[in-house]
Design a protein around this motif. Structure first.
Motif, PDB file in Angstrom:
ATOM      1  N   UNK A 197      65.580  59.651  84.922  1.00 42.79           N
ATOM      2  CA  UNK A 197      64.349  60.416  85.122  1.00 42.79           C
ATOM      3  C   UNK A 197      63.406  59.774  86.135  1.00 42.79           C
ATOM      4  N   UNK A 198      63.941  59.440  87.299  1.00 44.69           N
ATOM      5  CA  UNK A 198      63.106  58.869  88.352  1.00 44.69           C
ATOM      6  C   UNK A 198      62.621  59.946  89.323  1.00 44.69           C
ATOM      7  N   UNK A 199      62.804  61.221  88.959  1.00 43.68           N
ATOM      8  CA  UNK A 199      62.332  62.324  89.776  1.00 43.68           C
ATOM      9  C   UNK A 199      60.968  62.779  89.249  1.00 43.68           C
ATOM     10  N   UNK A 200      60.561  63.986  89.610  1.00 49.29           N
ATOM     11  CA  UNK A 200      59.306  64.563  89.120  1.00 49.29           C
ATOM     12  C   UNK A 200      59.609  65.442  87.918  1.00 49.29           C
ATOM     13  N   UNK A 201      58.926  65.242  86.744  1.00 48.75           N
ATOM     14  CA  UNK A 201      57.916  64.213  86.481  1.00 48.75           C
ATOM     15  C   UNK A 201      58.569  62.844  86.283  1.00 48.75           C
ATOM     16  N   UNK A 202      57.910  61.832  86.805  1.00 46.93           N
ATOM     17  CA  UNK A 202      58.455  60.477  86.800  1.00 46.93           C
ATOM     18  C   UNK A 202      58.317  59.870  85.408  1.00 46.93           C
ATOM     19  N   UNK A 203      59.448  59.554  84.782  1.00 48.05           N
ATOM     20  CA  UNK A 203      59.421  58.971  83.437  1.00 48.05           C
ATOM     21  C   UNK A 203      60.666  58.128  83.236  1.00 48.05           C
ATOM     22  N   UNK A 204      60.769  56.992  83.949  1.00 52.10           N
ATOM     23  CA  UNK A 204      62.016  56.222  83.902  1.00 52.10           C
ATOM     24  C   UNK A 204      62.308  55.632  82.532  1.00 52.10           C
ATOM     25  N   UNK A 205      63.586  55.662  82.179  1.00 47.87           N
ATOM     26  CA  UNK A 205      64.071  55.024  80.954  1.00 47.87           C
ATOM     27  C   UNK A 205      65.334  54.277  81.324  1.00 47.87           C
ATOM     28  N   UNK A 206      65.490  53.063  80.827  1.00 49.19           N
ATOM     29  CA  UNK A 206      66.614  52.217  81.201  1.00 49.19           C
ATOM     30  C   UNK A 206      67.629  52.143  80.084  1.00 49.19           C
ATOM     31  N   UNK A 207      68.901  52.303  80.436  1.00 51.01           N
ATOM     32  CA  UNK A 207      69.986  52.133  79.477  1.00 51.01           C
ATOM     33  C   UNK A 207      71.010  51.187  80.079  1.00 51.01           C
ATOM     34  N   UNK A 208      71.738  50.511  79.232  1.00 51.31           N
ATOM     35  CA  UNK A 208      72.804  49.617  79.681  1.00 51.31           C
ATOM     36  C   UNK A 208      74.108  50.072  79.043  1.00 51.31           C
ATOM     37  N   UNK A 209      74.971  50.748  79.793  1.00 57.08           N
ATOM     38  CA  UNK A 209      76.227  51.247  79.233  1.00 57.08           C
ATOM     39  C   UNK A 209      77.106  50.107  78.718  1.00 57.08           C
ATOM     40  N   UNK A 210      77.875  50.410  77.681  1.00 57.20           N
ATOM     41  CA  UNK A 210      78.820  49.445  77.119  1.00 57.20           C
ATOM     42  C   UNK A 210      80.061  49.372  77.993  1.00 57.20           C
ATOM     43  N   UNK A 211      80.438  48.171  78.388  1.00 56.97           N
ATOM     44  CA  UNK A 211      81.612  47.999  79.249  1.00 56.97           C
ATOM     45  C   UNK A 211      82.894  48.204  78.451  1.00 56.97           C
ATOM     46  N   UNK A 212      83.813  48.989  79.027  1.00 51.67           N
ATOM     47  CA  UNK A 212      85.102  49.280  78.388  1.00 51.67           C
ATOM     48  C   UNK A 212      86.213  49.070  79.404  1.00 51.67           C
ATOM     49  N   UNK A 213      87.051  48.011  79.226  1.00 51.57           N
ATOM     50  CA  UNK A 213      87.039  47.012  78.157  1.00 51.57           C
ATOM     51  C   UNK A 213      85.847  46.059  78.278  1.00 51.57           C
ATOM     52  N   UNK A 214      85.691  45.201  77.296  1.00 54.45           N
ATOM     53  CA  UNK A 214      84.488  44.372  77.214  1.00 54.45           C
ATOM     54  C   UNK A 214      84.372  43.363  78.350  1.00 54.45           C
TER      55      UNK A 214
END
Length: 329
Positions: A92-109
């Motif tokens: 959500x770095x577009x308009x409206x601007x409301x960034x949220x950060x996620x860290x995907x789980x690596x597969x395989x680890x």
């Protein structure tokens, strides 16, 4: 509805605490023009220390939600040994601007992404990230494709039929000798090869790469890139983009996903190119085309400069703007 382009500047001072990355929005011209005005949308502030350098080089628009996500580069250019395991997706770095950060789980680890430069795009609700290395000084030249699911925090995996341990752990690419840092997926006409990767870097990455500025067809099922599709000027000459330092330009690539479809690229100095004549390549079966043989433009596409975005410190190279996506607003 109007088409807008989005880009993110790199961290202007990576030695300070945290990472401040400016997001800009600009109108996509319908025809060639001169200067294109840009508006600051907001600043992504990432204080995580999980990644050595958090530059959000991969930008993508989700065709379902219309929102923009960004993926960080795999690791810092010039580091040949340290492989950064962190994968950060900012939403959500577009308009409206409301960034949220996620860290995907690596597969395989033990998954590590290959390369230093990144591009991204969505196929439906699935986010794809291409990551590549353009120079032999930093290791093997080539690119690898990654798939990121977007449910909850998501998972990230390498797209390859039978990846080796070195490819999974990021020390070797799945597409050796084929460097790309922009990714565009055709969501209007979906299919496993309805995607392109771009290379606007003016360096000859390997001895056999004498065309410098190319497209590649991308198979989203296998992660395979085609032979290079040569980018030409409207007059028919091979495209030759340069900077003041003479090393070429990183790029972002995006399709428009409504109305009359267009394929556009943004270079890190703010130049916007429209790419045409790619239809024969994209519609062709398999991935073998791009050898510059054949008729009716097969093996070639035309890149036309349609404007220059006024992005702060872009022309001087003080700040790079490498990610690019298009939103119909």
């Amino acid at each position: 509805m109007v088409l807008y382009g989005y880009t993110i500047g790199e961290d202007s001072n990576p030695n300070t605490s945290g990472n401040q990355l400016p997001v800009y929005r600009f109108l996509i011209p319908s025809a060639p023009t001169g200067s294109i005005a840009a508006t600051l949308v907001g600043t992504v502030d990432i204080t995580s220390t999980a990644a050595t350098r958090i530059d959000l080089e991969g930008l993508a628009t989700n065709p379902t939600t219309g929102r923009v996500s960004a993926v960080n580069e795999a690791r810092v250019t010039g580091t040949t040994t340290a492989i950064d395991p962190a994968v950060i997706v900012v939403n959500n770095v577009d308009v409206p601007f409301a960034p949220a950060t996620v860290s995907p789980t690596r597969t395989p680890s033990d998954l590590r992404r290959f390369g230093f430069e990144s591009g991204a795009d969505f196929d439906g609700n699935t986010l794809y990230n291409i990551s590549g290395n353009p120079v032999t000084a930093n290791g093997t030249v080539g690119s690898s494709l990654y798939r990121i699911t977007t449910a909850n925090s998501g998972t990230i995996s390498l797209v390859a039929a039978a990846p080796t341990a070195a490819q999974t752990q990021g020390t070797q690419p799945t597409n050796p000798g084929k460097y790309a840092d922009g990714l565009a997926i055709d969501n209007l006409n979906p299919g496993p090869t309805r995607a392109f990767a771009s290379d606007f870097d003016n360096r000859d990455e390997i001895a056999s790469d004498n065309t410098k500025n190319n497209l590649y067809k991308v198979d989203l099922l296998t992660g395979e890139l085609s032979e290079p599709i040569v980018l030409r000027t409207p007059s028919g000459e091979n495209l030759n983009v340069t900077t003041t330092s003479g090393i070429g330009l990183d790029s972002g690539l995006a399709f428009t996903n409504s109305g009359s479809q267009r394929l556009l690229a943004l270079l890190e100095n703010g130049a916007v190119y429209e790419i045409t004549g790619y239809q024969d390549e994209l519609a062709a079966s398999g991935l073998g085309l791009g050898s510059a043989t054949g008729t009716n433009g097969a093996g070639f596409a035309t890149a036309t400069l349609i404007g220059n975005v006024n992005l702060p410190n872009a022309v001087s190279g003080a700040i790079d703007y490498e990610g690019f996506t298009i939103v119909n607003e």
